[in-house]
Design a protein around this motif. Structure first.
Motif, PDB file in Angstrom:
ATOM      1  N   ASP A 158      -7.799   2.635  21.954  1.00  0.00           N
ATOM      2  CA  ASP A 158      -9.151   2.140  22.208  1.00  0.00           C
ATOM      3  C   ASP A 158      -9.142   0.701  22.724  1.00  0.00           C
ATOM      4  O   ASP A 158     -10.183   0.170  23.115  1.00  0.00           O
ATOM      5  N   ARG A 159      -7.950   0.053  22.720  1.00  0.00           N
ATOM      6  CA  ARG A 159      -7.818  -1.277  23.318  1.00  0.00           C
ATOM      7  C   ARG A 159      -7.107  -1.214  24.672  1.00  0.00           C
ATOM      8  O   ARG A 159      -6.618  -2.219  25.171  1.00  0.00           O
ATOM      9  N   GLY A 160      -7.063  -0.034  25.238  1.00  0.00           N
ATOM     10  CA  GLY A 160      -6.389   0.121  26.517  1.00  0.00           C
ATOM     11  C   GLY A 160      -4.941   0.534  26.327  1.00  0.00           C
ATOM     12  O   GLY A 160      -4.556   1.104  25.298  1.00  0.00           O
ATOM     13  N   ARG A 161      -4.112   0.248  27.304  1.00  0.00           N
ATOM     14  CA  ARG A 161      -2.700   0.597  27.251  1.00  0.00           C
ATOM     15  C   ARG A 161      -1.972  -0.359  26.316  1.00  0.00           C
ATOM     16  O   ARG A 161      -2.078  -1.584  26.438  1.00  0.00           O
ATOM     17  N   VAL A 162      -1.232   0.192  25.365  1.00  0.00           N
ATOM     18  CA  VAL A 162      -0.554  -0.614  24.342  1.00  0.00           C
ATOM     19  C   VAL A 162       0.946  -0.383  24.434  1.00  0.00           C
ATOM     20  O   VAL A 162       1.405   0.763  24.426  1.00  0.00           O
ATOM     21  N   PRO A 163       1.733  -1.462  24.522  1.00  0.00           N
ATOM     22  CA  PRO A 163       3.191  -1.291  24.557  1.00  0.00           C
ATOM     23  C   PRO A 163       3.712  -0.824  23.202  1.00  0.00           C
ATOM     24  O   PRO A 163       3.064  -1.008  22.168  1.00  0.00           O
ATOM     25  N   GLY A 164       4.888  -0.223  23.208  1.00  0.00           N
ATOM     26  CA  GLY A 164       5.472   0.228  21.948  1.00  0.00           C
ATOM     27  C   GLY A 164       5.845  -0.929  21.039  1.00  0.00           C
ATOM     28  O   GLY A 164       5.789  -0.840  19.836  1.00  0.00           O
ATOM     29  N   MET A 165       6.231  -2.049  21.623  1.00  0.00           N
ATOM     30  CA  MET A 165       6.692  -3.237  20.923  1.00  0.00           C
ATOM     31  C   MET A 165       7.926  -2.910  20.080  1.00  0.00           C
ATOM     32  O   MET A 165       7.858  -2.682  18.873  1.00  0.00           O
ATOM     33  N   LEU A 166       9.055  -2.888  20.745  1.00  0.00           N
ATOM     34  CA  LEU A 166      10.342  -2.571  20.135  1.00  0.00           C
ATOM     35  C   LEU A 166      10.826  -3.772  19.321  1.00  0.00           C
ATOM     36  O   LEU A 166      10.986  -4.870  19.848  1.00  0.00           O
ATOM     37  N   THR A 167      11.068  -3.574  18.024  1.00  0.00           N
ATOM     38  CA  THR A 167      11.359  -4.707  17.144  1.00  0.00           C
ATOM     39  C   THR A 167      12.728  -4.663  16.487  1.00  0.00           C
ATOM     40  O   THR A 167      13.146  -5.659  15.896  1.00  0.00           O
ATOM     41  N   ALA A 168      13.455  -3.549  16.560  1.00  0.00           N
ATOM     42  CA  ALA A 168      14.745  -3.485  15.865  1.00  0.00           C
ATOM     43  C   ALA A 168      15.635  -2.405  16.451  1.00  0.00           C
ATOM     44  O   ALA A 168      15.159  -1.392  16.987  1.00  0.00           O
ATOM     45  N   LEU A 169      16.943  -2.628  16.320  1.00  0.00           N
ATOM     46  CA  LEU A 169      17.972  -1.647  16.650  1.00  0.00           C
ATOM     47  C   LEU A 169      18.958  -1.563  15.493  1.00  0.00           C
ATOM     48  O   LEU A 169      19.242  -2.564  14.837  1.00  0.00           O
ATOM     49  N   GLU A 170      19.493  -0.386  15.254  1.00  0.00           N
ATOM     50  CA  GLU A 170      20.593  -0.189  14.301  1.00  0.00           C
ATOM     51  C   GLU A 170      21.572   0.796  14.917  1.00  0.00           C
ATOM     52  O   GLU A 170      21.165   1.758  15.579  1.00  0.00           O
ATOM     53  N   LEU A 171      22.850   0.563  14.676  1.00  0.00           N
ATOM     54  CA  LEU A 171      23.908   1.425  15.197  1.00  0.00           C
ATOM     55  C   LEU A 171      24.703   1.985  14.025  1.00  0.00           C
ATOM     56  O   LEU A 171      25.052   1.244  13.097  1.00  0.00           O
ATOM     57  N   SER A 172      24.977   3.280  14.039  1.00  0.00           N
ATOM     58  CA  SER A 172      25.752   3.880  12.954  1.00  0.00           C
ATOM     59  C   SER A 172      27.184   3.346  12.973  1.00  0.00           C
ATOM     60  O   SER A 172      27.700   2.949  14.024  1.00  0.00           O
ATOM     61  N   PRO A 173      27.865   3.306  11.818  1.00  0.00           N
ATOM     62  CA  PRO A 173      29.215   2.729  11.751  1.00  0.00           C
ATOM     63  C   PRO A 173      30.226   3.393  12.674  1.00  0.00           C
ATOM     64  O   PRO A 173      31.196   2.759  13.095  1.00  0.00           O
ATOM     65  N   ASP A 174      30.010   4.673  13.003  1.00  0.00           N
ATOM     66  CA  ASP A 174      30.943   5.361  13.902  1.00  0.00           C
ATOM     67  C   ASP A 174      30.527   5.256  15.373  1.00  0.00           C
ATOM     68  O   ASP A 174      31.123   5.895  16.236  1.00  0.00           O
ATOM     69  N   ASP A 175      29.495   4.434  15.648  1.00  0.00           N
ATOM     70  CA  ASP A 175      29.010   4.200  17.011  1.00  0.00           C
ATOM     71  C   ASP A 175      28.400   5.445  17.657  1.00  0.00           C
ATOM     72  O   ASP A 175      28.171   5.459  18.869  1.00  0.00           O
ATOM     73  N   ARG A 176      28.089   6.466  16.866  1.00  0.00           N
ATOM     74  CA  ARG A 176      27.579   7.695  17.484  1.00  0.00           C
ATOM     75  C   ARG A 176      26.067   7.675  17.678  1.00  0.00           C
ATOM     76  O   ARG A 176      25.555   8.225  18.657  1.00  0.00           O
TER      77      ARG A 176
END
Length: 386
Positions: A249-267
């Motif tokens: 209702d406020r128009g187009r809204v970005p996802g706003m990416l705030t975090a990344l995590e990677l599994s210990p085996d890099d998969r």
């Protein structure tokens, strides 16, 4: 193994806290008030044996909390001046040092990487400087303390006031990704990500290759770039994930990416879009060709919720025959931005079960950690022997 949650009070002039909670139930084990943190914003934490370091983003300090035997107490507060605007930290595993991404406040206004040494009661032990970059952001280091990767999220002139689209054009958000040689204390490679890579807020590094490689999350355009060292002080960067804006209702809204995590085996790579309410799981067996294998919607501004998924911490329990993989997810990004979009007086930490074989995410409805009238700013899983 408990989870640690930096909390900001929604009451004026109240101190911030560090909550230590049980990872199975979310019940509080210990709570530590951070003296002198009134009107501060605590976010991002790093663990070094016996201690948790929490950044005070507005007062430019690091709160060092002693955590042992089910108790938590403030050990000391480290003044980071003349290094200001901390906006990321990580632990260098072999040494236990805590790296903090800052910005120098002198005439050069350069980016700085500050090391806090637990063997010297968390004194500043070394500083790497980078002239020409005037923003601080996320930081991650390789497992052998050879190098670190830093992002340039913001100059600090914009984000405390909330999100304003005009701030990007005014140069208040960065586009730079830098690789720092920790032994030589200098930047050895740097690249501009361009308009599709503005506000890089977080980074994670692959564990398998001996070379520099990993991912960077760009907040406002909601993109992920893969980067890899090509030698001769050169970085190859490639946009590998792009989440389009959504209608509201406020128009187009970005996802706003705030975090990344990677599994210990890099998969698997995990990411959260704070305004869309998405937690996504990608298979990155081919690092520059992510395949979406799991998606879970938990809140989101575009869905009319009072919170959205923000910072994440991944826990892998390999004591069982089939490893148990869990994501702990905080639900506030920054205080002013939370007031602008959600207006909620509190935000919980959520627990999400991960299918680490085929991919898939499931919310644990029985788990919730936090405190009334407090915002859960980030989350940190402490090791089993903590």
């Amino acid at each position: 193994m408990p989870v640690c949650i930096p909390l900001c009070s929604t009451r004026k002039d109240a101190e911030c806290k560090l909550l230590v909670a049980d990872l199975e139930t979310g019940q509080a084990i210990a709570t530590c008030s951070l003296a002198g943190s009134e009107d501060d914003e605590v976010k991002y934490a790093a663990y070094t044996p016996g201690y948790v370091v929490v950044l005070g983003l507005l007062k430019h300090v690091a709160y060092v909390v002693k955590c042992a035997a089910g108790s938590a107490s403030l050990h000391k507060t480290v003044d980071l001046h003349p290094y200001t605007e901390p906006f990321g930290c990580c632990t260098v595993e072999p040494t236990g040092q805590v790296l903090v991404s800052c910005r120098s406040s002198g005439s050069s206004q350069s980016a700085s990487l500050v090391a806090l040494d637990p063997s010297a009661d968390f004194a500043v032990s070394s500083v790497c400087g980078f002239e020409g970059v005037q923003w601080s952001g996320g930081v991650s280091a390789d497992a052998h303390a050879h190098w670190a990767v830093c992002t340039a999220f913001s100059s600090g002139a914009g984000w405390p006031l909330g999100y304003q689209p005009a701030h990007t054009a005014e140069g208040k958000y960065g586009e730079t990704l830098s690789v720092w040689n920790l032994k030589e204390r200098k930047v050895v490679a740097s690249v501009e990500l361009g308009i599709e890579g503005t506000s890089p807020v977080a980074t994670c590094v692959l564990r398998r290759p001996k070379r520099v490689a990993g991912y960077v999350a760009c907040c406002l355009p909601t993109t992920v770039f893969y980067f890899a060292d090509e030698g001769e002080a050169a970085l190859r960067v490639e946009k590998v994930i792009d989440v389009p804006a959504a209608n509201s209702d406020r128009g187009r809204v970005p996802g706003m990416l705030t975090a990344l995590e990677l599994s210990p085996d890099d998969r698997f790579l995990f990411m959260s879009t704070w305004l869309h309410g998405d937690i996504r799981q990608y298979d990155v067996a081919t690092p520059n060709r992510p395949i979406l294998v799991g998606r879970l919607v938990v809140g989101g501004f575009v869905n009319g919720s009072t919170y959205g998924p923000s910072a994440m911490a991944l826990r892998v329990d390999d004591s069982k025959e089939a490893p148990d993989v869990t994501l702990y997810v905080s639900t506030c990004f920054l205080k002013a931005w939370n007031s602008q979009y959600y207006g909620s007086p509190e935000s919980p930490v959520l627990r999400v079960s991960v299918d680490a074989h085929r991919g898939g995410l499931k919310l644990d409805d029985a788990f919730s950690a936090g405190q009334p009238e407090h915002l859960a700013m980030s989350v940190l899983c402490m090791p089993d022997n903590a």
